[in-house]
Structure formats: structure tokens, C-alpha cells
Design an enzyme around this catalytic site. Structure first.
Site: not given
Ligand code: CP
Length: 306
Positions: A131, A82, A103, A52-53
């Protein structure tokens, strides 16, 4: 440089502004908005898996007329493998693009490296820390579904220790009025102490429920999370996710106006039999992420994030 690292940056004014913009972008004609980020280039660097993100951020950039370069599975497929430091990655990639969406598995490493980026960095999930864009879309979803983001009774179920989406959402609740939480979680997977203290200081009422039914009984919102098995330490047992999750048999105790949210992915929590119920809002929630991230990217790339 205005990075997006934590929900603490977003007060009620900023959050409301994002929600209003997301609502506009949701229904705007594609032709009307397709030049909003024309000429802008965004890098998405994902050191942990995502559906999703990453894809909603990338879709958001393209829908607004910008372009994306991406390192998926960056831990394996970039020079981080590396031993390159994240600070150096930000220096280099920041020379190529106008913003970086990342991420990362380490909240501390991300925080330390951010000052080295010459362009805005957006935290798209950092270890078991925060998040922030998920929390913003969660709040947007609550507003869309219930018409308010205050005076809420919220049941929070699942892994509250490692679930970064819960940490960010609960921090957002500290700026809202009259929030009551009922927590139900496996032994050892409760909220970190510092977050509990933040809740108490902000006047958020926190109760510990003894069962799913007790947590749900007077809930306006159910926030279900996944047990983060990949983050459990060796001595922590992986428990049955379904024991700490809403199931079809629980729907009868859930108020008719309530909404069920889950950041997804679900893996054992939330029986698919619940999906057709009008109170199941998790797929609408995932869609809302696209519009909220479009709104956020506009502000970040135009330097409007206050
Ligand atoms: N909710 C969420 O962060 O989903 P993903 O890990 O698929 O990005």
C-alpha cells in the site's frame, strides 16, 4: 509509463520532495492551486472497500482542479463481475482518463496487468502485498510529528503477516538510518520471511517483544495495525485484537515524545479513551494523506515522477 506500484520506487530524494510539496499544498490558498490539474481526468477503481484512500485521492484531484470518475465496489459493479481481465480494464479505462488509481484484492494480478495500461496506474492497496501511498503518508506523518525520519525506535503491533501497510512502511525504513523495530503480533501473524530478510540486509534491527508494554517502553513511534480478519485462512484463528494493541493502561509506559500511528480503520484496537492524548496521531495521519496524495498526483500527472 511511470506507474506507482511499490515503495521501492521512492528513495530518500523522491520522498523528501513529496513531503516538501505536501507541506506547501497543505497551506496553499485554494485559488492558488485549483488549476494545477485542470483538464485532467482520473479514474478510481476500488475492488475492495475503502474510506480514506479512495476519498482522499478523489478529494485531492478535485482540490487541484481535476475531475474523477469512479467504480466503487468494482468487483460487483463493473464488468469484472462478468469475467473481464484487469489487463482489459486498464486498456479500456486508460483510453478514457489520464491516470488510474486502483485498489485490488490480488497483488499479482495488479502487477501483471499494469503494463497494459496506457496511462499511469497508482496502487492504492493490493491484497496483502503493498500500500505504497499509505507508507508515504505514514513517513510524512512521522516527519511532521517528530521532525525526522531516521534514528527511530518503532513498535509495530498487530497483524504483520497480512497488513499491507506494514509491509510498505517497513520497506521504506530500509532506506533510512538507524531504525530499530520491536514487533508484537499474534502467533502465526508475523512478518513474511522475505521482508525479514530485507530488513536484515538493510541493517534494520528487529526484536520480538513479549508484551505490549515491552514493545512500547522506548518507542518513538507505535505503529498499530488491525487484525486483517478478512484475509485469515480457515485454519488461522481470529484472536482478540485488543491483546495485541495499545490500550489506555499502556500509556504510562509510552515515552512522552512518542507518537501513535494507525492506518485505520480501527476495529477493536486502540481504545477511544486514547484519542485525546497528544501522542495519538492517527487522525492527523489520515488528514496528511490528502496532502501527500495531492503532491503525488501532481507528479504522476505531469510526468515528473522520477
Ligand atoms: N488506511 C486505509 O487504507 O484506509 P481505507 O481502507 O479506508 O482506504
Amino acid at each position: 509509463m511511470r506507474h506507482v506500484s511499490t515503495v521501492r520506487q521512492f528513495g530518500l530524494t523522491e520522498t523528501t520532495r513529496l513531503i516538501e510539496r505536501a507541506e506547501y499544498l497543505r497551506t496553499a490558498k485554494r485559488a492558488e492551486i485549483q488549476k494545477n490539474l485542470a483538464g485532467m481526468l482520473v479514474a478510481t477503481l476500488f475492488y475492495e472497500p475503502s474510506t480514506r484512500t479512495r476519498l482522499s485521492f478523489e478529494a485531492a484531484v478535485y482540490r487541484l482542479g481535476g475531475q474523477v470518475i469512479s467504480a466503487e465496489n468494482a468487483q460487483e459493479n463493473s464488468s469484472s463481475k462478468k469475467g473481464e481481465t484487469l489487463a482489459d480494464v486498464f486498456r479500456i479505462v486508460g483510453a478514457y482518463v489520464d491516470a488510474i488509481v486502483i485498489r485490488h484484492h490480488s497483488a499479482a494480478e495488479l502487477e501483471e496487468a499494469m503494463p497494459y495500461a496506457p496511462v499511469p496506474v497508482i496502487n492504492a492497496g493490493a491484497g496483502s502485498g503493498e500500500h505504497p501511498t499509505q507508507a508515504l503518508l505514514d513517513v510524512y506523518t512521522i516527519w511532521r510529528e517528530l521532525g525526522r525520519i531516521d534514528h527511530l525506535s518503532v513498535a509495530v503491533l498487530g497483524d504483520l503477516k497480512y497488513g499491507r501497510t506494514v509491509h510498505s512502511l517497513l520497506r521504506m525504513f530500509t532506506m533510512m538510518s538507524n531504525i530499530s523495530l520491536k514487533l508484537y503480533y499474534p502467533e502465526g501473524l508475523g512478518l513474511p520471511g522475505d521482508l525479514l530478510s530485507e530488513m536484515a540486509q538493510a541493517g534494520v534491527r528487529v526484536e520480538h517483544a513479549g508484551s505490549v508494554e515491552e514493545a512500547l517502553a522506548d518507542a518513538d513511534v507505535v505503529y498499530q495495525t488491525r487484525i486483517q480478519a478478512e484475509r485469515l485462512e480457515a485454519l488461522e484463528e481470529v484472536c482478540a485484537a485488543s491483546d495485541y494493541a495499545i490500550q489506555a493502561k499502556h500509556l504510562s509506559v509510552l515515552p512522552a515524545h512518542a507518537r501513535i500511528l494507525h492506518p485505520l480503520p480501527r476495529v477493536g484496537e486502540i481504545d477511544p479513551a486514547i484519542d485525546p492524548d497528544a501522542r495519538a496521531a492517527y487522525f492527523r495521519q489520515a488528514e496528511n494523506g490528502l496532502y501527500l496524495r495531492m503532491a503525488l498526483l501532481e507528479q504522476v500527472l505531469k510526468g515528473e515522477l522520477s
